[in-house]
Write an enzyme that holds these catalytic residues in place. Structure first.
Site, PDB file in Angstrom:
ATOM      1  N   MET A   1       0.817  -1.163   0.050  1.00 27.64           N
ATOM      2  CA  MET A   1       0.170  -0.049  -0.140  1.00 27.64           C
ATOM      3  C   MET A   1       1.016   1.318   0.043  1.00 27.64           C
ATOM      4  O   MET A   1       0.450   2.321   0.214  1.00 27.64           O
ATOM      5  CB  MET A   1      -1.084   0.048   1.103  1.00 27.64           C
ATOM      6  CG  MET A   1      -2.053  -0.974   1.158  1.00 27.64           C
ATOM      7  SD  MET A   1      -3.608  -0.840   2.152  1.00 27.64           S
ATOM      8  CE  MET A   1      -2.742  -0.493   3.828  1.00 27.64           C
TER       9      MET A   1
ATOM     10  N   GLN B   1      -2.797 -12.295   7.955  1.00 24.78           N
ATOM     11  CA  GLN B   1      -3.062 -12.189   6.578  1.00 24.78           C
ATOM     12  C   GLN B   1      -2.234 -13.131   5.842  1.00 24.78           C
ATOM     13  O   GLN B   1      -2.889 -13.468   4.690  1.00 24.78           O
ATOM     14  CB  GLN B   1      -2.647 -10.607   6.228  1.00 24.78           C
ATOM     15  CG  GLN B   1      -2.567 -10.336   4.985  1.00 24.78           C
ATOM     16  CD  GLN B   1      -2.135  -8.860   4.768  1.00 24.78           C
ATOM     17  OE1 GLN B   1      -2.941  -7.982   4.983  1.00 24.78           O
ATOM     18  NE2 GLN B   1      -0.855  -8.730   4.498  1.00 24.78           N
TER      19      GLN B   1
ATOM     20  N   GLY C   1      11.095  -3.501   5.568  1.00 22.53           N
ATOM     21  CA  GLY C   1      10.441  -4.996   5.378  1.00 22.53           C
ATOM     22  C   GLY C   1       9.909  -4.864   4.302  1.00 22.53           C
ATOM     23  O   GLY C   1      10.073  -6.187   3.569  1.00 22.53           O
ATOM     24  N   HIS C   2       9.409  -3.815   3.518  1.00 31.72           N
ATOM     25  CA  HIS C   2       8.881  -4.138   1.926  1.00 31.72           C
ATOM     26  C   HIS C   2       9.956  -4.323   1.091  1.00 31.72           C
ATOM     27  O   HIS C   2       9.951  -5.093   0.217  1.00 31.72           O
ATOM     28  CB  HIS C   2       8.237  -2.581   1.525  1.00 31.72           C
ATOM     29  CG  HIS C   2       6.894  -2.339   2.193  1.00 31.72           C
ATOM     30  ND1 HIS C   2       6.749  -1.384   3.270  1.00 31.72           N
ATOM     31  CD2 HIS C   2       5.582  -3.156   2.205  1.00 31.72           C
ATOM     32  CE1 HIS C   2       5.411  -1.284   3.791  1.00 31.72           C
ATOM     33  NE2 HIS C   2       4.877  -2.398   3.255  1.00 31.72           N
TER      34      HIS C   2
ATOM     35  N   GLY D   1       4.684 -10.494   3.948  1.00 30.52           N
ATOM     36  CA  GLY D   1       5.431 -10.300   5.454  1.00 30.52           C
ATOM     37  C   GLY D   1       4.928 -11.066   6.233  1.00 30.52           C
ATOM     38  O   GLY D   1       3.485 -10.894   6.425  1.00 30.52           O
ATOM     39  N   LYS D   2       5.711 -11.763   7.059  1.00 32.06           N
ATOM     40  CA  LYS D   2       5.134 -12.637   8.322  1.00 32.06           C
ATOM     41  C   LYS D   2       4.613 -11.428   9.336  1.00 32.06           C
ATOM     42  O   LYS D   2       3.920 -11.877  10.243  1.00 32.06           O
ATOM     43  CB  LYS D   2       6.167 -13.416   8.857  1.00 32.06           C
ATOM     44  CG  LYS D   2       6.402 -14.644   8.130  1.00 32.06           C
ATOM     45  CD  LYS D   2       7.183 -15.782   8.878  1.00 32.06           C
ATOM     46  CE  LYS D   2       7.558 -16.824   8.112  1.00 32.06           C
ATOM     47  NZ  LYS D   2       8.490 -17.805   8.614  1.00 32.06           N
TER      48      LYS D   2
ATOM     49  N   LEU E   1       6.559   2.836   1.833  1.00 32.10           N
ATOM     50  CA  LEU E   1       7.514   1.576   2.183  1.00 32.10           C
ATOM     51  C   LEU E   1       8.408   1.834   3.350  1.00 32.10           C
ATOM     52  O   LEU E   1       9.056   2.926   3.537  1.00 32.10           O
ATOM     53  CB  LEU E   1       8.259   1.318   0.860  1.00 32.10           C
ATOM     54  CG  LEU E   1       7.445   0.856  -0.352  1.00 32.10           C
ATOM     55  CD1 LEU E   1       7.974   0.710  -1.636  1.00 32.10           C
ATOM     56  CD2 LEU E   1       6.189   0.005  -0.062  1.00 32.10           C
TER      57      LEU E   1
ATOM     58  N   ASP F   1       2.335  -9.580   9.214  1.00 28.27           N
ATOM     59  CA  ASP F   1       0.887  -9.463   8.852  1.00 28.27           C
ATOM     60  C   ASP F   1       0.696 -11.175   8.960  1.00 28.27           C
ATOM     61  O   ASP F   1       0.412 -11.808   8.120  1.00 28.27           O
ATOM     62  CB  ASP F   1       0.403  -9.127   7.869  1.00 28.27           C
ATOM     63  CG  ASP F   1       0.616  -7.395   8.040  1.00 28.27           C
ATOM     64  OD1 ASP F   1       0.098  -6.557   8.835  1.00 28.27           O
ATOM     65  OD2 ASP F   1       1.731  -6.876   7.237  1.00 28.27           O
TER      66      ASP F   1
END
Length: 287
Positions: free
Chosen positions: A26, A157, A32-33, A151-152, A29, A154
């Site tokens: 989204m 998700q 992690g992104h 990513g872990k 950034l 979330d």
């Protein structure tokens, strides 16, 4: 890096790709992104060095925001995001407007199973995983990736997306990236930008509380007397005493996030969500 905004332009840009590795975001950034983007680059270079493409998307998805959440104020940092993606190996960026991705009201939606999607985050953010599943499925249809990275941090998700891919028989390999943390242990999040300097220093206490909960779960399991209700309540109270408003701090089975009734020899995960000031943070640790 090639930037496209419409689905037709995206499909034209990706048509030559022998393999597609995808990172959905989204925007706004953080590292992690970018870790996920680097993983995508490495996968393409290893599996299809002559014709593979890495793809990222930036789209703030209205469907996953509740009526009193931060859709309108969610940070949008498009130019900086583009620079970071280009520097970390992105070949194609898909950055649709709402009109591009939802040219008409999205009345067809993906409803994940209640036993996975209406607990934890889903209990406190009703409809959240319907919005997530719907936009991710649509992005998958647009990009048609071979591999996708999430990513872990979330954690729930990631589980919902894995289950959706399995149930819908989508030919996509889902790879989870480890949570990237600041030096003090705070999980990186786009919403960390809402925190004041004092709150940012305090925010690490969520991960500290989860570490304590994980240690208590391990100790209880080892002694054969794991009282989950008591250790979860203690972790919640410790955060409340510091001025937090916790939604949950809990010990669950990794494979389906189901609760425990006593000692358990399966892999576990501790998950937490709590509000610090006006900012709601989430985190997790595998046990």
């Amino acid at each position: 890096m090639h930037i496209v905004h419409t689905i037709d332009d995206l499909r034209r840009a990706l048509k030559p790709a022998a393999l597609r590795a995808f990172v959905a975001t989204m925007g706004n950034l953080h590292q992690g992104h970018l870790d996920l983007m680097q993983m995508a680059r490495q996968a393409v270079d290893a599996r299809a060095p002559q014709g593979g493409m890495t793809v990222a998307s930036i789209f703030v998805n209205r469907l996953q925001f509740g009526p009193n959440e931060d859709f309108d104020t969610y940070p949008r940092t498009f130019e900086r995001d583009c620079e970071q993606l280009a520097a970390n190996g992105c070949d194609v960026l898909f950055a649709p407007s709402e009109k591009d991705l939802y040219p008409e009201p999205q009345v067809f939606k993906v409803h994940p199973p209640a036993d996975l999607a209406d607990i934890l985050e889903g209990a406190f953010r009703p409809g959240f995983f319907v919005g997530v599943s719907t936009v991710v499925h649509k992005l998958f249809n647009c990009v048609q990736p071979d591999i996708a990275f999430f990513g872990k941090k979330d954690y729930q998700q990631l589980m919902v997306i894995r289950r959706m891919v399995q149930q819908m028989a989508l030919p996509i390999e889902i790879i989870g990236g480890e949570t990237r943390r600041a030096e003090n242990g705070l999980a990186l999040s786009s919403r960390n930008g809402y925190l004041s300097t004092e709150e940012r220093a305090e925010a690490v206490q969520l991960s500290m509380a989860l570490k304590g909960l994980a240690a208590a779960a391990r100790a209880g399991n080892a002694a054969g007397v794991l009282d989950v209700t008591t250790i979860e309540a203690a972790a919640m109270e410790a955060l409340r005493a510091r001025g937090w408003q916790p939604d949950y701090l809990t010990v669950r089975r990794q494979h389906d996030l189901s609760p425990l009734t006593g000692p358990c020899d399966e892999p576990l995960v501790v998950l937490g969500a709590a509000k610090l000031g006006k900012t709601r943070l989430i985190d997790n640790l595998e046990v």
